[in-house]
Design a protein around this motif. Structure first.
Motif, short mmCIF file in Angstrom:
data_model
loop_
_atom_site.label_atom_id
_atom_site.label_comp_id
_atom_site.label_asym_id
_atom_site.label_seq_id
_atom_site.Cartn_x
_atom_site.Cartn_y
_atom_site.Cartn_z
N SER A 113 0.83 -1.21 0.00
CA SER A 113 0.00 0.00 0.00
C SER A 113 0.87 1.26 0.00
O SER A 113 0.49 2.28 -0.60
CB SER A 113 -0.94 0.00 1.21
N GLU A 114 2.04 1.20 0.64
CA GLU A 114 2.91 2.36 0.68
C GLU A 114 3.51 2.66 -0.69
O GLU A 114 3.78 3.82 -1.01
CB GLU A 114 4.02 2.14 1.72
N TYR A 115 3.73 1.63 -1.51
CA TYR A 115 4.22 1.88 -2.86
C TYR A 115 3.23 2.75 -3.63
O TYR A 115 3.62 3.69 -4.34
CB TYR A 115 4.44 0.56 -3.60
N PHE A 116 1.94 2.44 -3.50
CA PHE A 116 0.93 3.22 -4.21
C PHE A 116 0.83 4.63 -3.64
O PHE A 116 0.61 5.59 -4.38
CB PHE A 116 -0.42 2.50 -4.13
N GLN A 117 1.00 4.77 -2.33
CA GLN A 117 0.95 6.10 -1.71
C GLN A 117 2.13 6.96 -2.13
O GLN A 117 1.99 8.14 -2.44
CB GLN A 117 0.91 5.97 -0.19
N LYS A 118 3.32 6.35 -2.15
CA LYS A 118 4.54 7.10 -2.44
C LYS A 118 4.68 7.42 -3.93
O LYS A 118 5.15 8.51 -4.30
CB LYS A 118 5.76 6.31 -1.99
N LEU A 119 4.31 6.48 -4.79
CA LEU A 119 4.64 6.59 -6.21
C LEU A 119 3.47 7.02 -7.08
O LEU A 119 3.67 7.46 -8.20
CB LEU A 119 5.20 5.25 -6.72
#
Length: 539
Positions: free
Chosen positions: A348-354
């Motif tokens: 989920s953090e990949y989608f938030q960051k990128l």
């Protein structure tokens, strides 16, 4: 002390403990036998070295500058992260756990360390009670992961990365609990020298044996155990190796490593083990991790973080014209960075960051909110097999006059076709439930997502009304439509509500092929049991 280009200086030297002799010869076949097979499986002395993989040219922007970059795949350890070898493994726990006395392990950890610790405590020492102290800002995915591995979790407020000496934080709480009880052990990865010394014992010798040409070593700085151990080891065996530590950029966060400011209270001799430090942001870390994963090197954000730190250092040296100072006798610069973690708990953090632009779109994403119930092939039945269950067992349904066929007492037939088609012919005793979203020319819901969405929403409302009105009760329901596909969806909806339901494969079309429904009859008046979908609220 300097950051991002200046050299860290120290006059002190840290002695390198001699590594113990290996317990066994190299396990070339990578097979583990016997009653202690799991212990051997987790013991680095009983394993082949973890892989060291050179990045191909298209992943290495400095390839034509004579730079060769290798990923040390610490994720290939049985516990899938770098923490399996230092903090929890044979070094820290083997020196602190007392056989027949230690019952509980307590550690403050953001995830990887304490998860690895719990596995190795069970495998190596038979201790089943491992407790995780961690920040209340830990992601839900990490908390679920710890529960998955059987950890007892206690959350603490305050900074997500508390200073080790802060008496208000979980690190010192874990330490106090261990001091107050003889059967509790707190390995304390932040203060235990066995942490960084384990990299002298295992990781460093592995890398040096695999790549004696090494010129640059790069690792992230969290507890600093990894970099302290590796830097200390290479300072002893090959002082020419440039040792690069990587910290998070101020105000940013990557799981695991710390900012340079937060390194101040860390008591490990990391300053003597590092020649230079780079500060890296989270966006670049997640981007590189994603790129590596898609190319086959599956690793998490702190792995991309380490590689970005290496890229930054090489870029600065290229501009300064000093890359050649790092080269070995072969004229090349051989760089190793550590792949420390896996990406799965951070998805989920990949989608938030990128942002979503980094990821392929999901076609028919609207279907994620509909058609949510399970299907079973056993619920979609051939007409000649299911009709005897509903109407009894005449010798030949195709040859039996309709007026001689009657429903069993606890059977119901729902016909989803439009009223004119139902009036023209229907199975005896059927209840007409005409759907607004279904007609004789409507595409199959499984070929048109819009049809499936509309029919599922409508069926949810209709079947709710029927169940609430006790129209179905404890009955066996047969659902019929034009081609069988909408009835299949309806059966799934009914089964989710505890109703025993089946559908006819191929629907009315299939029944006509079997000769059922070919009989010329007068139009049948719809009984009072007929339900009009127009009367059913759909919101």
């Amino acid at each position: 002390m300097g950051v991002g280009g200046s050299t860290l200086q120290s006059s002190d030297s840290v002695p390198v403990p001699p590594p113990p002799a290996p317990k066994t010869m190299a396990n070339e076949k990578n097979v583990y036998f016997g009653t202690d097979s799991l212990k051997k499986y987790f013991d680095p002395d009983c394993q082949p070295p973890l892989p060291l993989v050179e990045l191909p040219e298209h992943l290495n922007p400095f390839y034509h500058d004579g730079i060769r970059i290798y990923a040390k795949m610490m994720t290939m350890h049985p516990a899938n992260n770098v923490k399996s070898m230092p903090a929890p493994a044979l070094n820290m726990l083997e020196s602190s756990v007392e056989p027949n006395k230690t019952n509980t392990i307590i550690e403050y950890s953001s995830g990887s360390t304490v998860i690895s610790m719990s596995m190795i405590a069970r495998v190596m020492h038979g201790v089943n009670d491992t407790r995780a102290f961690l920040s209340n800002k830990t992601s839900d995915a990490k908390l679920r992961l710890m529960q998955f591995f059987g950890l007892n979790i206690t959350l603490f407020g305050g900074p997500s990365q508390p200073e080790p000496i802060d008496s208000r934080g979980g690190i010192q709480n874990a330490r106090r609990m261990a001091m107050e009880s003889d059967d509790i052990v707190n390995p304390n990865q932040y203060e235990n020298d066995k942490n960084w010394q384990s990299h002298i014992r295992w990781t460093g010798p592995q890398i040096y044996k695999q790549l004696p040409e090494i010129n640059v070593l790069c690792a992230g700085m969290g507890t600093s155990g990894t970099m302290t151990g590796l830097g200390t080891y290479f300072k002893s065996v090959k002082p020419s190796v440039m040792r690069l530590g990587v910290c998070t950029a101020p105000g940013d966060r990557v799981p695991g490593p710390r900012s340079f400011a937060l390194m101040r209270p860390v008591e490990f001799p990391w300053k003597e083990a590092v020649d230079d430090i780079e500060e890296v942001g989270s966006s670049e870390s997640y981007t590189l991790s994603l790129q590596l994963c898609r190319e086959g090197l599956v690793c998490g954000p702190s792995s991309g973080f380490n590689l970005q730190g290496l890229f930054q250092m090489l870029s600065k040296r290229k501009k300064q014209g000093t890359i050649s100072e790092l080269a070995g006798p072969d004229g090349l610069v051989h760089c190793v960075f550590l792949c420390c973690d896996l990406p799965y708990q951070y998805i989920s953090e990949y989608f938030q960051k990128l942002g979503t632009e980094q990821f392929p779109p999901i076609r028919n994403e609207r279907l994620t909110k509909v058609d949510l119930h399970r299907y079973d092939e056993a619920w979609e039945r051939v007409a000649l097999d299911v009709l005897p269950d509903i109407y009894g067992s005449p010798r030949s349904l195709a040859q039996t006059p309709l007026h001689e066929i009657t429903l069993k007492p606890q059977a119901r037939v729902l016909d989803l076709r439009q009223e004119p088609d139902f009036l023209a012919w229907h199975l005896p005793g059927s209840m007409n439930v005409p759907l607004r979203s279904l007609g004789p020319g409507t595409p199959s819901p499984f070929s048109d997502p819009g049809v499936l969405e509309a029919q599922w929403v409508e069926l949810e409302a209709v079947m709710d009304r029927l169940v609430r009105a006790s129209e179905l009760g404890s009955t066996h329901v047969l659902v019929v439509c034009y081609d069988g596909d909408t009835a299949r969806v309806a059966t799934s909806v009914l089964r989710a509500r505890g109703v025993e339901a089946d559908s006819v494969r191929g629907g009315h079309t299939a029944m006509k092929m079997y000769g059922i429904g070919n009989e010329a009859i007068e139009p049948v008046k719809v009984s009072q049991a007929t339900v009009s979908v127009s009367a059913v609220p759909l919101d």
